[in-house]
Scaffold this active site. Structure first.
Site, PDB file in Angstrom:
ATOM      1  N   ASN A   7      61.390  -8.924  45.524  1.00 53.63           N
ATOM      2  CA  ASN A   7      60.255  -9.496  44.807  1.00 53.63           C
ATOM      3  C   ASN A   7      59.293  -8.343  44.510  1.00 53.63           C
ATOM      4  OD1 ASN A   7      58.147 -10.969  43.829  1.00 53.63           O
ATOM      5  ND2 ASN A   7      57.806 -12.177  45.685  1.00 53.63           N
ATOM      6  N   GLY A 205      50.790 -23.867  50.299  1.00 49.38           N
ATOM      7  CA  GLY A 205      50.508 -22.554  50.878  1.00 49.38           C
ATOM      8  C   GLY A 205      49.175 -22.094  50.334  1.00 49.38           C
ATOM      9  N   ASP A 278      41.426 -19.334  53.377  1.00 52.55           N
ATOM     10  CA  ASP A 278      42.473 -19.553  54.378  1.00 52.55           C
ATOM     11  C   ASP A 278      42.178 -20.826  55.157  1.00 52.55           C
ATOM     12  OD1 ASP A 278      44.006 -19.383  56.869  1.00 52.55           O
ATOM     13  OD2 ASP A 278      44.491 -17.357  56.201  1.00 52.55           O
ATOM     14  N   ASN A 330      52.341 -25.431  58.913  1.00 60.15           N
ATOM     15  CA  ASN A 330      51.534 -25.070  60.095  1.00 60.15           C
ATOM     16  C   ASN A 330      50.266 -25.877  60.351  1.00 60.15           C
ATOM     17  OD1 ASN A 330      53.082 -22.689  61.015  1.00 60.15           O
ATOM     18  ND2 ASN A 330      52.578 -21.975  58.960  1.00 60.15           N
ATOM     19  N   GLU A 379      62.583 -18.985  50.242  1.00 65.33           N
ATOM     20  CA  GLU A 379      62.850 -18.614  48.853  1.00 65.33           C
ATOM     21  C   GLU A 379      63.800 -17.419  48.758  1.00 65.33           C
ATOM     22  OE1 GLU A 379      58.791 -19.477  46.580  1.00 65.33           O
ATOM     23  OE2 GLU A 379      58.521 -19.016  48.688  1.00 65.33           O
TER      24      GLU A 379
HETATM   25  P1  AMP Z   1      51.749 -19.088  52.084  1.00 66.22           P
HETATM   26  O1  AMP Z   1      51.087 -18.865  50.760  1.00 66.22           O
HETATM   27  O2  AMP Z   1      52.832 -20.107  52.051  1.00 66.22           O
HETATM   28  O3  AMP Z   1      52.130 -17.815  52.770  1.00 66.22           O
HETATM   29  O4  AMP Z   1      50.612 -19.758  53.023  1.00 66.22           O
HETATM   30  C1  AMP Z   1      49.524 -18.995  53.485  1.00 66.22           C
HETATM   31  C2  AMP Z   1      48.452 -19.957  53.966  1.00 66.22           C
HETATM   32  O5  AMP Z   1      48.952 -20.798  55.015  1.00 66.22           O
HETATM   33  C3  AMP Z   1      47.273 -19.264  54.625  1.00 66.22           C
HETATM   34  O6  AMP Z   1      46.346 -18.822  53.656  1.00 66.22           O
HETATM   35  C4  AMP Z   1      46.694 -20.378  55.468  1.00 66.22           C
HETATM   36  O7  AMP Z   1      45.806 -21.136  54.658  1.00 66.22           O
HETATM   37  C5  AMP Z   1      47.882 -21.253  55.812  1.00 66.22           C
HETATM   38  N1  AMP Z   1      48.257 -21.175  57.231  1.00 66.22           N
HETATM   39  C6  AMP Z   1      49.086 -20.296  57.825  1.00 66.22           C
HETATM   40  N2  AMP Z   1      49.170 -20.534  59.152  1.00 66.22           N
HETATM   41  C7  AMP Z   1      48.366 -21.594  59.413  1.00 66.22           C
HETATM   42  C8  AMP Z   1      48.017 -22.352  60.595  1.00 66.22           C
HETATM   43  N3  AMP Z   1      48.499 -22.030  61.789  1.00 66.22           N
HETATM   44  N4  AMP Z   1      47.169 -23.381  60.458  1.00 66.22           N
HETATM   45  C9  AMP Z   1      46.660 -23.709  59.257  1.00 66.22           C
HETATM   46  N5  AMP Z   1      46.953 -23.051  58.108  1.00 66.22           N
HETATM   47  C10 AMP Z   1      47.790 -22.017  58.183  1.00 66.22           C
END
Ligand code: AMP
Length: 392
Positions: A7, A205, A278, A330, A379
């Site tokens: 990627n 995400g 986040d 998560n 992915e």
């Molecule tokens: P992704 O784009 O799929 O990598 O997701 C990233 C996002 O997942 C982060 O910005 C967080 O908002 C969320 N995330 C990751 N770990 C946790 C967790 N333990 N609890 C809540 N949100 C999480």
């Protein structure tokens, strides 16, 4: 057979090498700050993570170092061992409904679509060219984020804008995260033991989208021409009244580019909470009683519920709801709040089952009208599978 899944971003290159068809990850990592001072790469191998600082003027240098790492670690003996390289492409427009082998016509189409995806598509072409030079014997394939959504019908993918815009400017819904929606929906069908299913897949995400999938085919998805549509995301607004855009551009005397930055980078959870994009930080704010974090989370969850409800009606039922990606896998509270908001449909969360992170499991009670599952997405594996199939 060794297959590499890559990627390429404008200054980065993520990679994962698989032994196929066993689907075993041999090595993974990321090159960062390519073409920028302070470049480095990290490699994950046998459970260990190494970081090395090196000069990385171009993506070709990153591939050259990658090959050296593969040889030094005895993952490959020679370049000939790498039979396929699969490249992730964000925007495939209406041209691509599946993974294809790269040729000059394919590259020209990806280039043409750069107008719709100015950051990622040109970077991916740089990645393809570099891989072609460094690993000339491998089959190069391109796997599109949009391909899975090409099965949507015209009444779903068109916007109610002047009809000619779709043809003359390619303005239509393409969706994104298609590789993830395809992966989790296929896995969900495996778990259910049949393929004639109605699924609602929630890839939540930092970017977030929901798809309605009938019999393994996407019938609707929440992202649009670009990924800034549908759900409220980390820093993207998702669906808004389109007229806010020209109104606020005049009010703030800002350019289209500045407006785009606000809509993509300063909105969403970040814009409302004022704390962070986040969801972990927003959850922390909620625990401390921060009113704006509480408000942001309510809006975020409400939008997810709205889309699930909409797709439930469109699919005329639902055999399973799937949660995936960072938040979906998560965030225990987000999943619980979404499922609680669907109780009118007879959905019942199982608090204990839901009290997990990042594992494949059912999270609803036995007597829930619709079961919900967490299915961690992969992915890179999808890219490797498609590439393997085109390389044998
Ligand atoms: P992704 O784009 O799929 O990598 O997701 C990233 C996002 O997942 C982060 O910005 C967080 O908002 C969320 N995330 C990751 N770990 C946790 C967790 N333990 N609890 C809540 N949100 C999480």
């Amino acid at each position: 057979m060794k297959i590499l899944s890559v990627n390429a971003g404008s200054s980065s290159l993520k990679f994962q090498m698989y032994e196929m068809p066993e689907e075993k990850v041999l090595i993974s990592g990321v090159f960062e700050r390519i073409g920028i001072e302070g470049s480095f790469y990290t490699v994950k191998l046998n459970g260990e993570k190494l970081k090395k600082e090196v000069d990385l003027p171009t993506h070709k240098d990153a591939f050259t170092i990658l090959i050296k790492e593969l040889m030094d670690n005895n993952i490959v003996e020679s370049l000939d061992d790498i039979k396929g390289v699969g490249h992730r492409i964000v925007q495939g427009g209406s041209y691509f409904d599946k993974t294809v082998v790269v040729d000059e016509d394919v590259i020209a189409k990806i280039d043409e679509l750069s107008a719709l995806e100015p950051l990622h598509n040109p970077a991916a072409i740089v990645g393809i060219r570099a891989a072609q030079e460094v690993i000339p014997g491998a089959t190069q394939t391109v796997v599109f984020d949009t391909a899975f959504h090409q099965t949507m019908n015209e009444e779903t993918y068109l916007y109610a804008l002047p009809y000619e815009w779709a043809k003359d400017y390619k303005i239509r819904r393409y969706g994104a995260h298609g590789t993830s929606h395809k992966y989790v929906s296929a896995r969900m069908n495996e778990i259910l033991g049949r393929s004639n299913t109605k699924l609602i897949t929630c890839h939540i995400g930092n970017g977030a989208s929901i798809s309605a999938v009938k019999d393994g085919r996407c019938v609707n998805t929440s992202m649009g021409l670009t990924p800034n549509a549908g759900l409220i995301m980390g820093s993207r607004c998702g669906d808004i009244d389109a007229t806010i855009v020209p109104y606020m551009m005049e009010a703030l005397k800002i350019s289209p580019k500045e407006m785009d930055t606000i809509l993509n980078k300063q909105s969403g959870l970040l814009g409302i909470s004022g704390v962070s994009s986040d969801s972990r930080d927003v959850e922390e704010g909620i625990a401390k009683g921060n009113d704006r974090c509480i408000l942001a989370q309510k809006m975020y969850v409400r939008r997810i519920i709205d889309y699930i409800a909409k797709y439930y009606v469109e699919l005329e039922g639902c055999d399973a709801i799937v949660f995936t990606a960072g938040v979906g896998e998560n965030s225990i509270s987000t999943r619980r709040e979404v499922l609680d908001g669907l109780k009118v449909l007879g959905v019942k969360v199982d608090e204990e089952a839901n009290n997990v992170r990042g594992v494949e499991t059912r999270i609803t009670a036995e007597d829930s009208n619709i079961p919900a599952y967490i299915i961690p997405t992969d992915e890179e594996l999808m890219i490797a599978r498609d590439t393997y199939n085109l390389s044998i």
